[in-house]
Scaffold this motif. Structure first.
Motif, PDB file in Angstrom:
ATOM      1  N   THR A   1      -4.720  -3.211  -8.026  1.00  0.00           N
ATOM      2  CA  THR A   1      -5.362  -2.533  -6.906  1.00  0.00           C
ATOM      3  C   THR A   1      -6.602  -3.334  -6.543  1.00  0.00           C
TER       4      THR A   1
ATOM      5  N   ARG B   1       0.828  -1.211   0.000  1.00  0.00           N
ATOM      6  CA  ARG B   1       0.000   0.000   0.000  1.00  0.00           C
ATOM      7  C   ARG B   1       0.861   1.260   0.000  1.00  0.00           C
ATOM      8  N   GLN B   2       1.949   1.223   0.748  1.00  0.00           N
ATOM      9  CA  GLN B   2       2.831   2.392   0.791  1.00  0.00           C
ATOM     10  C   GLN B   2       3.487   2.614  -0.561  1.00  0.00           C
TER      11      GLN B   2
ATOM     12  N   ARG C   1       2.327   1.700  -3.481  1.00  0.00           N
ATOM     13  CA  ARG C   1       1.295   2.157  -4.411  1.00  0.00           C
ATOM     14  C   ARG C   1       0.977   3.628  -4.176  1.00  0.00           C
ATOM     15  N   SER C   2       0.882   4.018  -2.919  1.00  0.00           N
ATOM     16  CA  SER C   2       0.616   5.421  -2.594  1.00  0.00           C
ATOM     17  C   SER C   2       1.741   6.320  -3.099  1.00  0.00           C
TER      18      SER C   2
END
Length: 80
Positions: free
Chosen positions: A50, A3-4, A6-7
Protein backbone atom coordinates in the motif's frame (compact mmCIF):
# COMPACT_ATOMS: atom_id res chain seq x y z
CA UNK A 1 -7.40 -2.21 -11.05
CA UNK A 2 -4.95 -2.36 -8.14
CA UNK A 3 -6.90 0.04 -5.94
CA UNK A 4 -10.15 -1.77 -6.67
CA UNK A 5 -8.62 -5.15 -5.87
CA UNK A 6 -7.15 -3.81 -2.63
CA UNK A 7 -10.47 -2.27 -1.65
CA UNK A 8 -12.33 -5.51 -2.38
CA UNK A 9 -9.77 -7.49 -0.38
CA UNK A 10 -9.88 -5.16 2.63
CA UNK A 11 -13.69 -5.35 2.65
CA UNK A 12 -13.58 -9.15 2.49
CA UNK A 13 -15.15 -9.34 -0.97
CA UNK A 14 -12.28 -11.42 -2.36
CA UNK A 15 -10.07 -14.02 -0.71
CA UNK A 16 -6.38 -13.67 0.08
CA UNK A 17 -5.63 -16.10 -2.75
CA UNK A 18 -7.67 -14.10 -5.25
CA UNK A 19 -6.03 -10.84 -4.14
CA UNK A 20 -2.57 -12.39 -4.54
CA UNK A 21 -3.53 -13.72 -7.98
CA UNK A 22 -4.70 -10.27 -9.06
CA UNK A 23 -1.45 -8.70 -7.81
CA UNK A 24 0.50 -11.38 -9.72
CA UNK A 25 -1.42 -10.40 -12.86
CA UNK A 26 -0.50 -6.74 -12.34
CA UNK A 27 3.15 -7.68 -11.82
CA UNK A 28 3.14 -9.73 -15.04
CA UNK A 29 1.59 -6.79 -16.87
CA UNK A 30 4.25 -4.35 -15.58
CA UNK A 31 7.09 -6.72 -16.43
CA UNK A 32 5.62 -7.39 -19.89
CA UNK A 33 5.58 -3.70 -20.74
CA UNK A 34 9.18 -3.28 -19.63
CA UNK A 35 10.32 -6.34 -21.58
CA UNK A 36 8.52 -5.10 -24.70
CA UNK A 37 10.36 -1.80 -24.34
CA UNK A 38 13.67 -3.64 -24.09
CA UNK A 39 14.60 -2.29 -20.68
CA UNK A 40 17.69 -3.80 -19.08
CA UNK A 41 16.54 -3.53 -15.48
CA UNK A 42 12.99 -4.52 -14.62
CA UNK A 43 10.92 -3.58 -11.58
CA UNK A 44 7.63 -5.15 -10.61
CA UNK A 45 6.04 -1.96 -9.28
CA UNK A 46 5.29 -3.34 -5.81
CA UNK A 47 1.51 -3.54 -6.27
CA UNK A 48 1.20 -5.71 -3.17
CA UNK A 49 2.34 -2.77 -1.03
CA UNK A 50 0.00 0.00 0.00
CA UNK A 51 2.28 2.73 1.28
CA UNK A 52 5.93 2.24 2.23
CA UNK A 53 5.47 3.36 5.83
CA UNK A 54 2.22 1.49 6.34
CA UNK A 55 3.47 -1.71 4.69
CA UNK A 56 6.68 -1.96 6.68
CA UNK A 57 5.03 -0.85 9.91
CA UNK A 58 2.42 -3.58 9.60
CA UNK A 59 5.20 -6.17 9.46
CA UNK A 60 6.37 -5.17 12.97
CA UNK A 61 5.02 -6.62 16.20
CA UNK A 62 3.65 -4.05 18.63
CA UNK A 63 2.47 -1.54 16.01
CA UNK A 64 -1.19 -0.54 15.82
CA UNK A 65 -2.80 0.73 12.62
CA UNK A 66 -6.26 2.21 12.17
CA UNK A 67 -8.36 2.52 9.03
CA UNK A 68 -7.98 6.30 8.85
CA UNK A 69 -4.82 7.01 10.86
CA UNK A 70 -2.00 9.21 9.53
CA UNK A 71 1.73 8.98 10.04
CA UNK A 72 4.20 11.81 9.50
CA UNK A 73 7.25 10.72 7.58
CA UNK A 74 10.00 12.45 5.63
CA UNK A 75 9.61 15.91 7.14
CA UNK A 76 6.20 17.33 6.30
CA UNK A 77 4.96 14.36 4.22
CA UNK A 78 2.05 12.54 5.84
CA UNK A 79 0.70 9.16 4.81
CA UNK A 80 -2.25 7.05 5.90
Amino acid sequence: AIRQSRSNWKRGLISDAQYEAEMDQQIAYCIGIQEALGLDILVHGEPERTDMVEFFGQQLDGMLFTAHGWVQSFGSRCVR
